[in-house]
Write a protein that holds these residues in place. Structure first.
Motif, PDB file in Angstrom:
ATOM      1  N   ASP A  85      -2.274   5.626   2.025  1.00  0.00           N
ATOM      2  CA  ASP A  85      -1.240   5.468   3.049  1.00  0.00           C
ATOM      3  C   ASP A  85      -1.821   5.875   4.391  1.00  0.00           C
ATOM      4  N   SER A  98       1.923   0.842   9.636  1.00  0.00           N
ATOM      5  CA  SER A  98       1.280   1.458   8.487  1.00  0.00           C
ATOM      6  C   SER A  98       0.627   0.421   7.579  1.00  0.00           C
ATOM      7  N   GLN A 100      -0.335   0.357   3.410  1.00  0.00           N
ATOM      8  CA  GLN A 100      -0.326   0.974   2.091  1.00  0.00           C
ATOM      9  C   GLN A 100      -1.271   0.177   1.204  1.00  0.00           C
TER      10      GLN A 100
END
Length: 160
Positions: A85, A98, A100
């Motif tokens: 992450d 972000s 992941q």
């Protein structure tokens, strides 16, 4: 509601490369200009990407250019079956971007890129998007295409 923003933009891609290789690509902030169609240049203060690191970006839309600043708020490398992450907050508009990384059964990686707005978007950013960047809907569509292009370019580099 053409002047409202979407709280979550998200897309994923399957990459035939291990999570540690993909991690090394998505956390290389200075290389983001190779993948993201909106980023011209990124510079990390101190040169090391880690939790709390700050960086500056030069972004683009056509001939328009604007600076932003970011701070890494999550830096959790993948470990075994534990997903990775990596996230950063953009100072000017409060958005969080972000990546992941989840290992797949075949030894590859499922990479998900998100743009979230848990604290809303700054009024100045909303105004500038409306007046300078073509409005929320057009800009959001552009961001969605950019996320897809970024994921495809990272995939190509990781698998190349």
């Amino acid at each position: 509601m053409a002047d409202t923003y979407e709280k979550l933009l998200e897309d994923s891609i399957e990459i035939a490369a291990p999570t540690d290789k993909v991690w090394s690509l998505v956390t290389d902030i200075p290389a983001m200009a190779k993948w993201s169609p909106q980023v011209v240049k990124s510079t990390v203060k101190g040169g090391i990407v880690k939790q709390g690191a700050t960086f500056s970006n030069l972004n683009k839309q056509g001939i328009k250019r604007w600076p932003t600043g970011g701070k890494v708020i999550r830096f959790q490398p993948p470990a075994g079956a534990t997903p990775g992450d990596f996230a950063f907050r953009i100072r000017e508009n409060r958005t969080i971007w972000s990546f992941q990384l989840e290992p797949t059964e075949d030894g590859g990686t499922r990479l998900t890129e998100r743009r979230e707005t848990p604290d809303g978007v700054s009024g100045l950013s909303l105004l500038l998007t409306k007046v300078v960047l073509g409005g929320q809907q057009g800009f959001t569509d552009e961001l969605r295409r950019g996320i897809r292009q970024t994921l495809e370019r990272i995939k190509a580099e990781a698998e190349g």
